[in-house]
Design a protein around this motif. Structure first.
Motif, mmCIF file in Angstrom:
data_model
loop_
_atom_site.group_PDB
_atom_site.id
_atom_site.type_symbol
_atom_site.label_atom_id
_atom_site.label_comp_id
_atom_site.label_asym_id
_atom_site.label_seq_id
_atom_site.Cartn_x
_atom_site.Cartn_y
_atom_site.Cartn_z
ATOM 1 N N GLU A 1 10.657 20.153 -45.287
ATOM 2 C CA GLU A 1 9.337 19.543 -45.167
ATOM 3 C C GLU A 1 9.400 18.012 -45.134
ATOM 4 N N PRO A 2 10.194 17.439 -44.225
ATOM 5 C CA PRO A 2 10.279 15.972 -44.158
ATOM 6 C C PRO A 2 9.063 15.372 -43.471
ATOM 7 N N ALA A 3 8.887 14.079 -43.699
ATOM 8 C CA ALA A 3 7.852 13.327 -42.989
ATOM 9 C C ALA A 3 8.431 12.586 -41.796
ATOM 10 N N LEU A 4 9.742 12.297 -41.825
ATOM 11 C CA LEU A 4 10.388 11.526 -40.760
ATOM 12 C C LEU A 4 11.775 12.081 -40.493
ATOM 13 N N LEU A 5 12.095 12.248 -39.207
ATOM 14 C CA LEU A 5 13.436 12.631 -38.777
ATOM 15 C C LEU A 5 14.073 11.454 -38.061
ATOM 16 N N VAL A 6 15.301 11.108 -38.459
ATOM 17 C CA VAL A 6 16.039 10.030 -37.815
ATOM 18 C C VAL A 6 17.220 10.660 -37.089
ATOM 19 N N HIS A 7 17.195 10.590 -35.753
ATOM 20 C CA HIS A 7 18.243 11.176 -34.917
ATOM 21 C C HIS A 7 19.300 10.126 -34.577
ATOM 22 N N GLY A 8 20.282 10.553 -33.802
ATOM 23 C CA GLY A 8 21.400 9.671 -33.471
ATOM 24 C C GLY A 8 21.206 8.831 -32.234
ATOM 25 N N HIS A 9 20.070 8.995 -31.519
ATOM 26 C CA HIS A 9 19.794 8.224 -30.309
ATOM 27 C C HIS A 9 18.291 7.941 -30.255
ATOM 28 N N PRO A 10 17.874 6.797 -29.700
ATOM 29 C CA PRO A 10 16.449 6.445 -29.696
ATOM 30 C C PRO A 10 15.532 7.481 -29.068
ATOM 31 N N PRO A 11 15.864 8.086 -27.905
ATOM 32 C CA PRO A 11 14.919 9.052 -27.334
ATOM 33 C C PRO A 11 14.722 10.269 -28.232
ATOM 34 N N LEU A 12 15.762 10.652 -28.965
ATOM 35 C CA LEU A 12 15.629 11.809 -29.844
ATOM 36 C C LEU A 12 14.700 11.496 -31.011
ATOM 37 N N THR B 1 27.070 20.630 -32.315
ATOM 38 C CA THR B 1 28.434 20.832 -32.816
ATOM 39 C C THR B 1 28.401 21.706 -34.067
ATOM 40 N N ASP B 2 29.594 22.212 -34.449
ATOM 41 C CA ASP B 2 29.710 23.016 -35.667
ATOM 42 C C ASP B 2 29.946 22.164 -36.906
ATOM 43 N N ASP B 3 30.102 20.857 -36.746
ATOM 44 C CA ASP B 3 30.431 20.009 -37.902
ATOM 45 C C ASP B 3 29.255 19.127 -38.317
ATOM 46 N N ALA B 4 28.034 19.582 -38.059
ATOM 47 C CA ALA B 4 26.858 18.767 -38.359
ATOM 48 C C ALA B 4 26.678 18.594 -39.864
ATOM 49 N N LEU B 5 26.241 17.410 -40.258
ATOM 50 C CA LEU B 5 25.953 17.105 -41.654
ATOM 51 C C LEU B 5 24.609 16.387 -41.705
ATOM 52 N N LEU B 6 23.618 17.029 -42.324
ATOM 53 C CA LEU B 6 22.299 16.426 -42.493
ATOM 54 C C LEU B 6 22.284 15.616 -43.786
ATOM 55 N N ILE B 7 21.567 14.495 -43.769
ATOM 56 C CA ILE B 7 21.403 13.660 -44.956
ATOM 57 C C ILE B 7 19.923 13.620 -45.291
ATOM 58 N N HIS B 8 19.572 14.246 -46.401
ATOM 59 C CA HIS B 8 18.170 14.373 -46.813
ATOM 60 C C HIS B 8 17.894 13.425 -47.961
ATOM 61 N N LEU B 9 16.851 12.618 -47.829
ATOM 62 C CA LEU B 9 16.395 11.745 -48.896
ATOM 63 C C LEU B 9 15.097 12.327 -49.448
ATOM 64 N N PRO B 10 15.177 13.223 -50.423
ATOM 65 C CA PRO B 10 13.963 13.917 -50.881
ATOM 66 C C PRO B 10 12.919 12.986 -51.457
ATOM 67 N N GLY B 11 13.336 11.880 -52.070
ATOM 68 C CA GLY B 11 12.360 10.958 -52.643
ATOM 69 C C GLY B 11 11.570 10.202 -51.611
ATOM 70 N N ARG B 12 12.057 10.204 -50.367
ATOM 71 C CA ARG B 12 11.364 9.483 -49.294
ATOM 72 C C ARG B 12 10.951 10.401 -48.146
ATOM 73 N N ASP B 13 11.254 11.691 -48.261
ATOM 74 C CA ASP B 13 10.878 12.692 -47.247
ATOM 75 C C ASP B 13 11.452 12.347 -45.876
ATOM 76 N N ILE B 14 12.720 11.939 -45.869
ATOM 77 C CA ILE B 14 13.397 11.548 -44.629
ATOM 78 C C ILE B 14 14.673 12.381 -44.488
ATOM 79 N N VAL B 15 14.977 12.786 -43.252
ATOM 80 C CA VAL B 15 16.228 13.479 -42.972
ATOM 81 C C VAL B 15 16.904 12.808 -41.778
ATOM 82 N N PHE B 16 18.159 12.392 -41.967
ATOM 83 C CA PHE B 16 19.005 11.963 -40.856
ATOM 84 C C PHE B 16 19.650 13.222 -40.297
ATOM 85 N N VAL B 17 19.424 13.486 -39.002
ATOM 86 C CA VAL B 17 19.837 14.767 -38.423
ATOM 87 C C VAL B 17 20.914 14.634 -37.356
#
Length: 523
Positions: A400-411, A352-368
């Motif tokens: 440069e994240p260590a973990l990506l958290v997607h919106g569905h388990p297979p992703l 989609t065109d309305d994507a919003l990533l949430i980056h936690l730089p202190g934990r090297d995690i991105v919700f995508v």
């Protein structure tokens, strides 16, 4: 074990092997058969290809393919086990096939146990291997965390058959229930992680709350989309709201077993119904709802769309929602909640065109969210962008994240940091090929017929395991569609020029191509 010369296992789909003359190509299967021969082909790819060939009833072809692989790569007993599982269904080959299965298990405990167990479970009791089948299946269940979740359905089905033959009636009934066969015993075999009913809708995984990292949780399997939780010193920050209020309440109940902190923020990664439907159940006094500036347009387009498959949601649930966020994000922003720094990064990525990533730089995690999907946009809504996907993958790589958290388990399970590092240059390669085809006036059918597999995937096994995203018939088609309907730009092939945000700055985006060095994952 001795059998007659024509002995073989029955076809589990209750029909003969498919004829060799087919009315259409199975491009995904063809691509996976090529990728399976590459160095270090992942077990996940092998299992996916196996499922494709079983579904097509292509037993003889599958046996030949994996038998060749077993001969070429004798250090991969998995190939021998898969070959033997198909060979067992060919006339007169059962004894030899079982011998190969025994050899594969002796060489490498693990997945070969699964293939031997499901094969032996179909033999009659007189063959004397039913107890071995039970032992193999119980071995797999004892180490279930090391095996793909979807295999458990086949394991319980095989156990039910073996228990029946051994007179263990109660155990057999329990195994059938766990396989989902208690009410419909005649169903063909299913090897899949997801489940769906009219009443509950679609689910990708068993229900549960999983701690992915310290203070980072994902409620999965409670509905079609996941709900994330970030535990701060003062509150909970919730990422996405799930499909329905019932799902969101269930997720929050599980989270309340861990933390009683109030919900200070709900951040929506995009406006699809499976990510916003439970918002009312998560709102508390003072909760701030945050989304990207394109959110309203996305939700309006979705509300006007016809969703052809109604079982995404539970019976009676509606995909149309009216959501008004408290704050819209148009540029990168940084906020701190309870000592946790969150960077909000708007993107025009993949789905989609309305994507919003949430980056936690202190934990090297991105919700995508859903920026990486097997399709560019939902297949029933005019949305998504190949260009946006590539730009967003570059943005994530730069974080440069260590973990990506997607919106569905297979992703989350499949599209890891390592996988995306190889997938991005592969998709860049594919994108350039499609651009060239469009410039040359080739048809969509010509593009699909090419079935292009980027060479970069050969040395990036984490990326090469994915289908259809890497073998990419779907991506080829969708990239072509989008490129064909975009206006021409100065470069003559329709790619827009935009900005990719990193931190507080903007940098111009451009087409890039990158390859992997031998033996490395693309950095």
């Amino acid at each position: 074990m001795t059998t007659d010369t024509d002995a073989h296992l029955p076809n589990p789909l209750s029909g003969p092997e498919a004829p060799r003359q087919r009315i259409s190509r199975q491009s995904t299967t063809e691509a996976m058969m090529i990728a399976a021969r590459w160095p270090d082909a992942s077990p996940r790819l092998v299992l996916s290809l196996t499922a494709q060939l079983v579904g097509g009833r292509r037993y003889a072809e599958a046996y030949r393919t994996f038998d060749e692989l077993a001969t070429e790569q004798p250090d991969r007993p998995l190939f021998l086990a898969v070959a033997a599982s198909f060979q067992a269904r060919l006339p007169g080959q059962l004894d030899e096939a079982v011998g190969k299965l025994d050899a594969a298990v002796a060489a490498e405990p693990g997945l070969p146990h699964y293939f031997r167990g499901v094969t032996l479970a179909e033999l009659p009791l007189e063959a004397g291997r039913t107890e071995d089948a039970v032992a193999d299946m119980e071995f797999v269940l004892a180490l279930r965390d090391r095996f793909p979740l979807g295999l458990r359905r086949a394991v319980f089905r095989a156990l039910a058959r073996a228990y029946d033959q051994l007179g263990r009636t109660e155990d057999a009934a329990a195994a059938r229930r766990k396989a989902g066969l208690d009410t419909q015993p005649g169903l063909p075999p299913f090897i899949t992680d997801f489940w769906v009913t009219d009443q509950d809708g679609a689910h990708f995984a068993p229900p549960g709350l999983h701690e992915l990292a310290a203070g980072i949780f994902a409620a999965q399997g409670l509905g079609f989309g996941d709900i994330g939780f970030i535990v701060t010193d003062t509150s909970l920050v919730v990422i996405d709201a799930g499909s329905t209020n019932e799902q969101a309440r269930a997720a929050l109940r599980k989270m309340r077993e861990i933390s009683a902190l109030p919900v200070s923020h709900v951040i929506l990664t995009h406006g699809h119904f499976d990510h916003i439907g439970g918002l009312d159940a998560l709102r508390e006094p003072g909760t701030e709802v945050i989304a990207q500036t394109g959110f309203t347009t996305e939700v309006e387009a979705q509300n006007q769309a016809f969703i052809p498959w109604r079982r995404f949601l539970p019976a009676g649930a509606d995909h149309r929602h009216h959501v008004v966020p408290d704050r819209l994000i148009s540029e990168p922003e940084t906020m701190t909640v309870g000592g946790v720094e969150l960077r909000l990064l708007p993107a025009h990525g993949g789905e989609t065109d309305d994507a919003l990533l949430i980056h936690l730089p202190g934990r090297d995690i991105v919700f995508v969210g859903d920026i990486v999907m097997p399709y560019l946009g939902a297949p029933f809504i005019a949305e998504g962008s190949a260009e946006g996907l590539l730009d967003t993958l570059k943005l994530i790589e730069d974080l440069e994240p260590a973990l990506l958290v997607h919106g569905h388990p297979p992703l989350t399970a499949n599209f890891t940091v390592a996988a995306l590092a190889g997938l991005r240059p592969a998709l860049e390669d594919l994108y350039q090929v499609i651009r060239g085809d469009i410039a040359a006036g080739r048809t969509v059918f010509d593009m699909l017929g090419r079935n292009h597999l980027p060479d970069v995937l050969r040395t990036c096994p984490d990326a090469g395991q994915h289908h259809p995203a890497s073998p990419a018939p779907a991506h080829q088609l969708l990239a072509a569609r989008r490129a064909q309907r975009r206006p021409r730009f100065p470069d003559g092939v329709g790619r827009r020029t935009g900005t990719a945000h990193q931190g507080g700055s903007s940098t111009s985006t451009r087409t890039r191509s990158k390859t992997c060095s031998t033996g490395t994952i693309c950095p």
